[in-house]
Design a protein around this motif. Sequence first.
Motif, short mmCIF file in Angstrom:
data_model
loop_
_atom_site.label_atom_id
_atom_site.label_comp_id
_atom_site.label_asym_id
_atom_site.label_seq_id
_atom_site.Cartn_x
_atom_site.Cartn_y
_atom_site.Cartn_z
N PHE A 177 0.84 -1.19 0.00
CA PHE A 177 0.00 0.00 0.00
C PHE A 177 0.88 1.24 0.00
N VAL A 178 0.33 2.28 -0.58
CA VAL A 178 1.03 3.55 -0.70
C VAL A 178 0.23 4.56 0.11
N ALA A 179 0.92 5.27 0.97
CA ALA A 179 0.26 6.27 1.81
C ALA A 179 0.86 7.64 1.54
N ASP A 180 0.00 8.61 1.42
CA ASP A 180 0.45 10.00 1.33
C ASP A 180 0.56 10.51 2.76
N ILE A 181 1.79 10.77 3.18
CA ILE A 181 2.04 11.23 4.54
C ILE A 181 2.00 12.76 4.54
N PRO A 182 1.19 13.36 5.40
CA PRO A 182 1.13 14.83 5.41
C PRO A 182 2.45 15.43 5.85
N VAL A 183 2.71 16.63 5.36
CA VAL A 183 3.92 17.36 5.73
C VAL A 183 3.50 18.52 6.63
N PRO A 184 4.44 19.09 7.39
CA PRO A 184 4.08 20.23 8.24
C PRO A 184 3.48 21.37 7.40
#
Length: 184
Positions: free
Chosen positions: A154-161
């Motif tokens: 699975f591919v997750a878009d990790i939020p950035v600050p």
Amino acid sequence: MSGIDVYVLNANTAFSIEVFKIIGPHVPRGKWPINALHVPFTPSADGLYLIGKFKDLPAPYAGYAAQLVAQAGTKLVLKSPAAWRAARMVKAKRWRDACMFAAVPALFAIPLFGALSRAALLPAAALFVANLVALILTQLALTKARTDLVNTRFVADIPVPGLRLGGVIKQEEPPPTLNMNDEV
């Protein structure tokens, strides 16, 4: 035979936010990319941790972030799309171990019951054979569960600050309204 399943998670999912909470404090703000991190994850063969590849971060921070994700262990696995497959693999492993531990006493019971009488030898041997068949079947189930788990990607878009996430901010629910037909 099932193929490789690939799931895509948005930046506002519970899993992505949890990954950010784990790695966010350890990566300086200036090292984050402008957009959300696009990170592929695979579960480990034992289902107890995840392996992430943080290609958009600088190399030292990418390695450290991958290490932090692996150290988070089952905390992240339970929030990931691989959770039910990891649970199935752990359950199959427990059944296999139970059959394996039951096979040893049954194996040693054969000569002991054989010394008593021929009539006691046959049930002891039959018990061992039945346990051996159960052990083989549970090992096959474990192998299939482990293969399904390892083939899960699975591919997750990790939020950035500083990234605004729609729908993540919890708003207070309005007070319940009474209909005219409801009784008080």
